[in-house]
Design a protein around this motif. Structure first.
Motif, short mmCIF file in Angstrom:
data_model
loop_
_atom_site.label_atom_id
_atom_site.label_comp_id
_atom_site.label_asym_id
_atom_site.label_seq_id
_atom_site.Cartn_x
_atom_site.Cartn_y
_atom_site.Cartn_z
N LEU A 1 -32.81 -22.59 -19.51
CA LEU A 1 -33.65 -22.46 -19.39
C LEU A 1 -33.92 -23.51 -17.48
O LEU A 1 -34.35 -22.35 -16.67
CB LEU A 1 -35.47 -22.52 -19.46
CG LEU A 1 -36.00 -22.05 -20.77
CD1 LEU A 1 -37.29 -22.03 -21.36
CD2 LEU A 1 -36.55 -20.40 -20.09
N GLN A 2 -33.82 -24.16 -18.11
CA GLN A 2 -33.36 -24.90 -16.48
C GLN A 2 -31.97 -24.41 -15.09
O GLN A 2 -32.77 -25.09 -14.41
CB GLN A 2 -33.23 -26.60 -17.46
CG GLN A 2 -34.44 -27.28 -16.91
CD GLN A 2 -33.93 -28.71 -17.88
OE1 GLN A 2 -33.34 -28.86 -18.26
NE2 GLN A 2 -35.32 -28.98 -18.79
N ALA A 3 -31.62 -24.21 -15.80
CA ALA A 3 -30.20 -23.65 -15.03
C ALA A 3 -30.48 -22.19 -14.28
O ALA A 3 -30.04 -22.58 -13.53
CB ALA A 3 -28.90 -23.40 -16.08
N CYS A 4 -31.06 -21.75 -15.23
CA CYS A 4 -31.44 -20.51 -14.68
C CYS A 4 -32.90 -20.86 -12.91
O CYS A 4 -33.20 -20.22 -12.60
CB CYS A 4 -32.99 -19.16 -15.52
SG CYS A 4 -31.35 -18.83 -16.72
N GLN A 5 -33.71 -21.72 -13.55
CA GLN A 5 -34.99 -21.85 -12.52
C GLN A 5 -34.35 -22.52 -11.16
O GLN A 5 -34.62 -22.46 -10.32
CB GLN A 5 -35.44 -23.38 -13.10
CG GLN A 5 -37.15 -23.30 -12.45
CD GLN A 5 -38.16 -24.68 -13.07
OE1 GLN A 5 -38.18 -25.12 -14.46
NE2 GLN A 5 -39.16 -24.18 -13.20
N ALA B 1 -34.12 -8.88 -14.68
CA ALA B 1 -33.49 -9.75 -14.93
C ALA B 1 -32.16 -10.33 -14.50
O ALA B 1 -31.92 -9.19 -13.98
CB ALA B 1 -33.19 -10.16 -16.21
N ARG B 2 -31.38 -11.07 -13.84
CA ARG B 2 -30.58 -10.97 -13.52
C ARG B 2 -28.75 -11.61 -14.16
O ARG B 2 -28.34 -11.85 -14.35
CB ARG B 2 -30.02 -11.56 -11.95
CG ARG B 2 -30.70 -11.54 -11.19
CD ARG B 2 -31.16 -12.51 -9.64
NE ARG B 2 -29.63 -12.24 -9.34
CZ ARG B 2 -29.18 -13.71 -8.33
NH1 ARG B 2 -30.51 -14.16 -7.99
NH2 ARG B 2 -28.36 -13.79 -8.05
N VAL C 1 -23.20 -9.98 -22.43
CA VAL C 1 -24.09 -11.31 -21.10
C VAL C 1 -23.67 -10.81 -20.37
O VAL C 1 -22.86 -10.76 -19.70
CB VAL C 1 -23.11 -12.47 -21.12
CG1 VAL C 1 -24.00 -13.27 -20.66
CG2 VAL C 1 -23.28 -13.66 -22.76
N GLY C 2 -24.53 -10.10 -20.07
CA GLY C 2 -24.95 -9.78 -18.62
C GLY C 2 -25.33 -10.58 -17.22
O GLY C 2 -26.51 -11.27 -17.85
N LEU C 3 -24.46 -10.57 -16.86
CA LEU C 3 -25.20 -11.49 -15.22
C LEU C 3 -24.44 -10.39 -13.56
O LEU C 3 -23.75 -9.85 -14.20
CB LEU C 3 -23.96 -12.18 -14.91
CG LEU C 3 -24.60 -13.74 -14.42
CD1 LEU C 3 -25.23 -14.21 -14.80
CD2 LEU C 3 -23.76 -14.60 -14.50
#
Length: 169
Positions: free
Chosen positions: A11-15, A93-94, A121-123
């Motif tokens: 969550l922190q990494a995405c934020q 989502a990314r 895993v999709g990015l």
């Protein structure tokens, strides 16, 4: 979002990167999205969770093709990839995490034993990747908990790799 468990870290990494995430779950039945949304503040980065336990749900909600399911089965590299792609296409989502596996106690075979899980895993902007894991058959709860942990760690690795490649966020 303060401690270092994988859900908090993801969550922190995405934020930090300003990106949303979504899950596409079969064998975990929503446990990944639950681990994320159990954390206060997760709404800043969690878009949605697709719980696609049945093949019909995988097709209807994520666009997994009937041909893929017929040819490779629900627990396969191809299905995990299509699940992750479908979650990217059907959300804001990314980053997407997809899981499909055999948690047991039954349902396994020689080719696909209990404990087999495929992760997708999709990015956004990158090729969707898949990983196969065979967890020890220590019971349904163990397999599902290990699947959640590993999926969260894969999400963290994907974001770290993207940053290392210079293609961040």
């Amino acid at each position: 979002m303060t401690n270092n468990d994988p859900a908090n870290a993801l969550l922190q990494a995405c934020q930090r990167r300003g990106i949303m995430l979504a899950t596409a779950e079969s064998c975990t039945g929503g446990m990944i999205i639950a681990a994320l949304t159990d954390i206060a503040g997760s709404s800043a980065v969690v878009d949605r969770g697709f719980i696609t336990y049945s093949n019909d749900a995988k097709m209807d909600m994520l666009g997994v093709s009937a041909a893929t399911l017929e040819e490779h089965g629900a627990v396969s590299r191809e299905t995990a990839i299509e699940m992750a792609k479908g979650a990217l296409a059907r959300s804001r989502a990314r980053l997407t995490l997809a899981v499909t596996g055999i948690a047991g106690p039954g349902g396994g075979s020689v080719e696909k034993p209990v404990g087999l899980v495929w992760f997708g895993v999709g990015l956004d902007g990158q090729t969707v990747t898949a990983e196969r894991r065979l967890f020890a058959d220590k019971g349904r709860d163990f397999i599902r908990r290990e699947t959640v942990r590993h999926a969260l760690e894969l999400g963290l690795r994907a974001l770290a790799q993207r940053q290392a490649d210079g293609t961040a966020p």
